[in-house]
Design a protein around this motif. Structure first.
Motif, PDB file in Angstrom:
ATOM      1  N   THR A 104       0.831  -1.198   0.000  1.00 37.55           N
ATOM      2  CA  THR A 104       0.000   0.000   0.000  1.00 37.55           C
ATOM      3  C   THR A 104       0.868   1.250   0.000  1.00 37.55           C
ATOM      4  O   THR A 104       1.975   1.259   0.539  1.00 37.55           O
ATOM      5  N   GLY A 105       0.335   2.275  -0.625  1.00 33.94           N
ATOM      6  CA  GLY A 105       0.941   3.601  -0.592  1.00 33.94           C
ATOM      7  C   GLY A 105      -0.036   4.503   0.141  1.00 33.94           C
ATOM      8  O   GLY A 105      -0.955   4.027   0.809  1.00 33.94           O
ATOM      9  N   LYS A 106       0.140   5.793   0.004  1.00 35.46           N
ATOM     10  CA  LYS A 106      -0.741   6.743   0.696  1.00 35.46           C
ATOM     11  C   LYS A 106      -2.193   6.562   0.253  1.00 35.46           C
ATOM     12  O   LYS A 106      -3.090   6.488   1.073  1.00 35.46           O
ATOM     13  N   ALA A 107      -2.402   6.464  -1.048  1.00 38.27           N
ATOM     14  CA  ALA A 107      -3.771   6.358  -1.549  1.00 38.27           C
ATOM     15  C   ALA A 107      -4.028   5.065  -2.322  1.00 38.27           C
ATOM     16  O   ALA A 107      -5.174   4.700  -2.523  1.00 38.27           O
ATOM     17  N   CYS A 108      -2.992   4.388  -2.758  1.00 42.06           N
ATOM     18  CA  CYS A 108      -3.150   3.231  -3.639  1.00 42.06           C
ATOM     19  C   CYS A 108      -2.852   1.919  -2.941  1.00 42.06           C
ATOM     20  O   CYS A 108      -2.108   1.869  -1.970  1.00 42.06           O
ATOM     21  N   VAL A 109      -3.432   0.874  -3.509  1.00 41.29           N
ATOM     22  CA  VAL A 109      -3.077  -0.497  -3.158  1.00 41.29           C
ATOM     23  C   VAL A 109      -2.445  -1.064  -4.422  1.00 41.29           C
ATOM     24  O   VAL A 109      -3.007  -0.931  -5.513  1.00 41.29           O
ATOM     25  N   TYR A 110      -1.265  -1.664  -4.289  1.00 41.06           N
ATOM     26  CA  TYR A 110      -0.543  -2.170  -5.453  1.00 41.06           C
ATOM     27  C   TYR A 110      -0.526  -3.685  -5.462  1.00 41.06           C
ATOM     28  O   TYR A 110      -0.266  -4.313  -4.433  1.00 41.06           O
ATOM     29  N   ILE A 111      -0.802  -4.257  -6.645  1.00 35.34           N
ATOM     30  CA  ILE A 111      -0.701  -5.701  -6.815  1.00 35.34           C
ATOM     31  C   ILE A 111       0.135  -5.996  -8.053  1.00 35.34           C
ATOM     32  O   ILE A 111       0.239  -5.160  -8.953  1.00 35.34           O
ATOM     33  N   ASN A 112       0.736  -7.185  -8.079  1.00 37.79           N
ATOM     34  CA  ASN A 112       1.475  -7.598  -9.270  1.00 37.79           C
ATOM     35  C   ASN A 112       0.541  -8.184 -10.312  1.00 37.79           C
ATOM     36  O   ASN A 112       0.674  -7.925 -11.499  1.00 37.79           O
ATOM     37  N   LYS A 113      -0.400  -9.019  -9.836  1.00 34.82           N
ATOM     38  CA  LYS A 113      -1.346  -9.653 -10.758  1.00 34.82           C
ATOM     39  C   LYS A 113      -2.612 -10.043 -10.000  1.00 34.82           C
ATOM     40  O   LYS A 113      -2.593 -10.218  -8.784  1.00 34.82           O
ATOM     41  N   VAL A 114      -3.698 -10.184 -10.735  1.00 37.88           N
ATOM     42  CA  VAL A 114      -4.994 -10.510 -10.135  1.00 37.88           C
ATOM     43  C   VAL A 114      -4.942 -11.867  -9.435  1.00 37.88           C
ATOM     44  O   VAL A 114      -5.586 -12.065  -8.405  1.00 37.88           O
ATOM     45  N   ALA A 115      -4.147 -12.792  -9.954  1.00 37.13           N
ATOM     46  CA  ALA A 115      -4.049 -14.127  -9.353  1.00 37.13           C
ATOM     47  C   ALA A 115      -3.519 -14.085  -7.920  1.00 37.13           C
ATOM     48  O   ALA A 115      -3.731 -15.030  -7.153  1.00 37.13           O
ATOM     49  N   ASP A 116      -2.849 -12.995  -7.526  1.00 34.80           N
ATOM     50  CA  ASP A 116      -2.282 -12.861  -6.173  1.00 34.80           C
ATOM     51  C   ASP A 116      -3.313 -12.462  -5.119  1.00 34.80           C
ATOM     52  O   ASP A 116      -3.004 -12.461  -3.936  1.00 34.80           O
ATOM     53  N   ILE A 117      -4.504 -12.060  -5.542  1.00 34.44           N
ATOM     54  CA  ILE A 117      -5.473 -11.503  -4.593  1.00 34.44           C
ATOM     55  C   ILE A 117      -6.760 -12.324  -4.545  1.00 34.44           C
ATOM     56  O   ILE A 117      -7.052 -13.106  -5.443  1.00 34.44           O
ATOM     57  N   ASP A 118      -7.533 -12.096  -3.496  1.00 36.20           N
ATOM     58  CA  ASP A 118      -8.831 -12.730  -3.322  1.00 36.20           C
ATOM     59  C   ASP A 118      -9.882 -11.829  -3.985  1.00 36.20           C
ATOM     60  O   ASP A 118     -10.109 -10.698  -3.540  1.00 36.20           O
ATOM     61  N   GLU A 119     -10.506 -12.328  -5.053  1.00 38.57           N
ATOM     62  CA  GLU A 119     -11.481 -11.512  -5.797  1.00 38.57           C
ATOM     63  C   GLU A 119     -12.690 -11.129  -4.949  1.00 38.57           C
ATOM     64  O   GLU A 119     -13.253 -10.050  -5.130  1.00 38.57           O
ATOM     65  N   ASP A 120     -13.105 -11.994  -4.038  1.00 39.27           N
ATOM     66  CA  ASP A 120     -14.240 -11.662  -3.177  1.00 39.27           C
ATOM     67  C   ASP A 120     -13.902 -10.483  -2.261  1.00 39.27           C
ATOM     68  O   ASP A 120     -14.732  -9.605  -2.030  1.00 39.27           O
ATOM     69  N   VAL A 121     -12.661 -10.458  -1.761  1.00 43.75           N
ATOM     70  CA  VAL A 121     -12.227  -9.337  -0.923  1.00 43.75           C
ATOM     71  C   VAL A 121     -12.130  -8.066  -1.780  1.00 43.75           C
ATOM     72  O   VAL A 121     -12.505  -6.984  -1.330  1.00 43.75           O
ATOM     73  N   LEU A 122     -11.674  -8.206  -3.021  1.00 40.94           N
ATOM     74  CA  LEU A 122     -11.624  -7.055  -3.934  1.00 40.94           C
ATOM     75  C   LEU A 122     -13.023  -6.455  -4.080  1.00 40.94           C
ATOM     76  O   LEU A 122     -13.192  -5.232  -3.973  1.00 40.94           O
ATOM     77  N   LYS A 123     -14.020  -7.296  -4.288  1.00 44.08           N
ATOM     78  CA  LYS A 123     -15.395  -6.805  -4.440  1.00 44.08           C
ATOM     79  C   LYS A 123     -15.867  -6.112  -3.160  1.00 44.08           C
ATOM     80  O   LYS A 123     -16.551  -5.083  -3.222  1.00 44.08           O
ATOM     81  N   LYS A 124     -15.495  -6.655  -2.003  1.00 46.00           N
ATOM     82  CA  LYS A 124     -15.849  -6.016  -0.730  1.00 46.00           C
ATOM     83  C   LYS A 124     -15.157  -4.664  -0.584  1.00 46.00           C
ATOM     84  O   LYS A 124     -15.749  -3.699  -0.095  1.00 46.00           O
ATOM     85  N   LEU A 125     -13.883  -4.587  -0.993  1.00 40.87           N
ATOM     86  CA  LEU A 125     -13.147  -3.314  -0.940  1.00 40.87           C
ATOM     87  C   LEU A 125     -13.819  -2.264  -1.824  1.00 40.87           C
ATOM     88  O   LEU A 125     -13.944  -1.101  -1.434  1.00 40.87           O
TER      89      LEU A 125
END
Length: 142
Positions: A104-125
């Motif tokens: 995370t940065g001040k305003a952004c969340v950084y990812i390398n690729k979608v496969a690294d994250i939980d899509e359900d949590v992304l939708k909640k975010l």
């Protein structure tokens, strides 16, 4: 007077995604486009030259500084993919604990690729960010 660089434009989101050099990052951008569009119910719009935003809100700070910004968004940048959610929301930090590999940065969340994250949590975010901004700026949310 200060002028915002990141304004909504009429540029094509698809044309922008097609300029992404990495085929994997381009595929991730299309996947994120689907997730954000489906989750927000807003059409994707270009904000500035490289941010794909959804919805908008008008903010005004105590300092008098004001402007418009997308409710949520993302940008497939060369190094990482930047995800834009509301800052200042304590729920964001709780959700990020289960998000997967990110920084995370001040305003952004950084990812390398979608496969690294939980899509359900992304939708909640996404949903939480929009709710938070609607509560914080009730007059200027679209």
């Amino acid at each position: 007077m200060y002028e915002l660089k990141t304004k909504e434009t009429d540029n094509s989101v698809i044309e922008f995604i097609e300029t992404v050099e990495s085929e994997k990052k381009k595929a991730d951008a299309y996947q994120l486009l689907d997730i954000f569009t489906e989750t927000t119910g807003y059409p994707a719009k270009m904000w500035g030259p490289s941010i794909i935003g959804f919805g908008s809100y008008h903010y005004k700070y105590a300092s008098g500084h004001e402007g418009d910004a997308p409710l949520v968004g993302f940008s497939p940048r060369k190094a990482k993919i930047s995800l834009y959610f509301a800052t200042g929301d304590p729920e964001r930090e709780k959700l990020l604990k289960d998000f997967g590999k990110h920084t995370t940065g001040k305003a952004c969340v950084y990812i390398n690729k979608v496969a690294d994250i939980d899509e359900d949590v992304l939708k909640k975010l996404i949903t939480q960010s929009i709710s938070f901004l609607r509560e914080t700026y009730p007059e200027g949310t679209e």
